[in-house]
Design a protein around this motif. Structure first.
Motif, PDB file in Angstrom:
ATOM      1  N   SER A 143       0.824  -1.221   0.000  1.00 45.64           N
ATOM      2  CA  SER A 143       0.000   0.000   0.000  1.00 45.64           C
ATOM      3  C   SER A 143       0.850   1.260   0.000  1.00 45.64           C
ATOM      4  O   SER A 143       0.560   2.244   0.679  1.00 45.64           O
ATOM      5  N   ASN A 145       3.816   1.636   1.194  1.00 41.54           N
ATOM      6  CA  ASN A 145       4.747   1.715   2.326  1.00 41.54           C
ATOM      7  C   ASN A 145       5.768   0.593   2.257  1.00 41.54           C
ATOM      8  O   ASN A 145       5.426  -0.546   1.955  1.00 41.54           O
ATOM      9  N   TYR A 157      -2.128  -8.265   6.255  1.00 44.76           N
ATOM     10  CA  TYR A 157      -2.578  -7.716   4.967  1.00 44.76           C
ATOM     11  C   TYR A 157      -3.100  -8.843   4.075  1.00 44.76           C
ATOM     12  O   TYR A 157      -4.164  -8.708   3.454  1.00 44.76           O
ATOM     13  N   GLU A 238      -7.596  -3.937  -3.698  1.00 42.98           N
ATOM     14  CA  GLU A 238      -6.309  -3.314  -3.346  1.00 42.98           C
ATOM     15  C   GLU A 238      -6.503  -1.896  -2.831  1.00 42.98           C
ATOM     16  O   GLU A 238      -5.877  -1.497  -1.842  1.00 42.98           O
ATOM     17  N   LYS A 239      -7.392  -1.119  -3.469  1.00 42.01           N
ATOM     18  CA  LYS A 239      -7.631   0.251  -3.016  1.00 42.01           C
ATOM     19  C   LYS A 239      -8.350   0.257  -1.676  1.00 42.01           C
ATOM     20  O   LYS A 239      -8.091   1.122  -0.826  1.00 42.01           O
ATOM     21  N   SER A 242      -5.892  -0.310   0.986  1.00 42.86           N
ATOM     22  CA  SER A 242      -5.003   0.834   1.191  1.00 42.86           C
ATOM     23  C   SER A 242      -5.678   1.958   1.967  1.00 42.86           C
ATOM     24  O   SER A 242      -5.055   2.973   2.265  1.00 42.86           O
ATOM     25  N   ASP A 244      -8.833   3.390   1.047  1.00 44.65           N
ATOM     26  CA  ASP A 244      -9.728   4.201   0.230  1.00 44.65           C
ATOM     27  C   ASP A 244     -11.177   3.946   0.671  1.00 44.65           C
ATOM     28  O   ASP A 244     -11.755   2.898   0.366  1.00 44.65           O
TER      29      ASP A 244
END
Length: 277
Positions: A143, A145, A157, A238-239, A242, A244
């Motif tokens: 994400s 990082n 994760y 994925e978003k 992260s 979102d």
């Protein structure tokens, strides 16, 4: 109901196609990890395409779920709900003390357990083959990082990703069951599901988050997240992971629609259709 679920489970484990789906996960995982090795040889560790051993389970599922995963679920839904249409096998159930609604729900629960088992086999296979074949750099990117390859955050994760992916497969399974109710054959179900998956992947690639078509139109992006199962899997998960919030809300709304609208519609068709002819 417990007896009915046990009957459905016993029927499933005696099907050759069910074992084919599970066993095929292992060579598929090996082939994908081998492809990652080829990719790593052409990219530096800082590249977003680079796959480290510690991320093999996460990247493996991300790259396989939208095509391989959905196709396997479509195959499972098609065979589980249409195989008994031929030969009048459902008549025997209808002559017993089980309601059609109970039969439908028992099949749906067994289907979801089977999907979970398939994901476990894929995840374990990705991890084992990844450790055997992929490099282990000291740090990886999650994400945006950079963290240590041994950080427990990678495990958390991956577990969160698998949970979301599992939810999307259940949602897609509801759609494929609904399709199966009208197709009545596994071949037709898989054919229509394949068309849906291909169109969804194509639409997702066109409406990429960086595309000028939706750069300033978050509503169109939300439609991709919420309206298309492969869209959720390719971009939305994925978003969402992260942070979102827009993606998280869109996926949640989309899955609720798939869960309730498709499943309720499929159950209604299953309980009212004529299977005796």
């Amino acid at each position: 109901m417990k007896v009915l679920i046990r009957i459905e489970f016993e029927k499933l484990i005696h099907q050759k196609w069910a074992w084919f789906i599970l066993v095929s996960c292992i060579p598929f995982a090996y082939a994908l990890i081998t492809y990652f090795v080829w990719v790593d040889q052409r990219h530096l560790p800082d590249s977003p395409f680079y796959v480290a051993a510690s991320m093999s389970a996460s990247r493996g599922m991300k790259e396989s779920i939208y095509l391989f995963g959905n196709l396997m679920v479509a195959l499972l839904a098609g065979l589980l709900y249409t195989e008994e249409f031929q030969g009048g096998k459902l008549r025997m159930f209808f002559l017993r003390s089980y309601s059609r609604g109970q039969i439908f729900v028992s099949k749906w629960m067994i289907m979801n357990l089977f999907i979970l088992l398939m994901m476990v086999i894929l995840g374990v296979s990705f991890t084992i083959f990844g450790v055997m074949k992929l490099p282990s750099p000291p740090e990886v990117m999650i994400s945006g990082n950079r963290i240590s390859s041994t950080n427990a955050a990678i495990l958390f994760y991956t577990l969160k990703q698998y949970a979301l992916d599992f939810a999307t497969l259940i949602g897609g399974g509801g759609l494929f069951i609904w399709i199966a109710m009208y197709c009545r054959t596994a071949a037709r179900t898989i054919g229509i599901a394949m068309i849906y998956i291909i169109i969804s992947i194509f639409a997702t690639s066109i409406f990429d988050p960086g595309s000028p078509l939706i750069t300033e139109n978050a509503f169109l992006l939300a439609l991709i997240y919420a309206g298309l199962i492969p869209g959720m899997q390719v971009v939305g998960v994925e978003k969402a992971l992260s942070g979102d919030e827009y993606a998280q809300i869109s996926i949640a709304v989309g899955l609720v629609i798939y869960f309730f609208v498709c499943i309720v519609a499929a159950r209604r068709k299953f309980t009212r259709a004529d299977y005796l002819n």
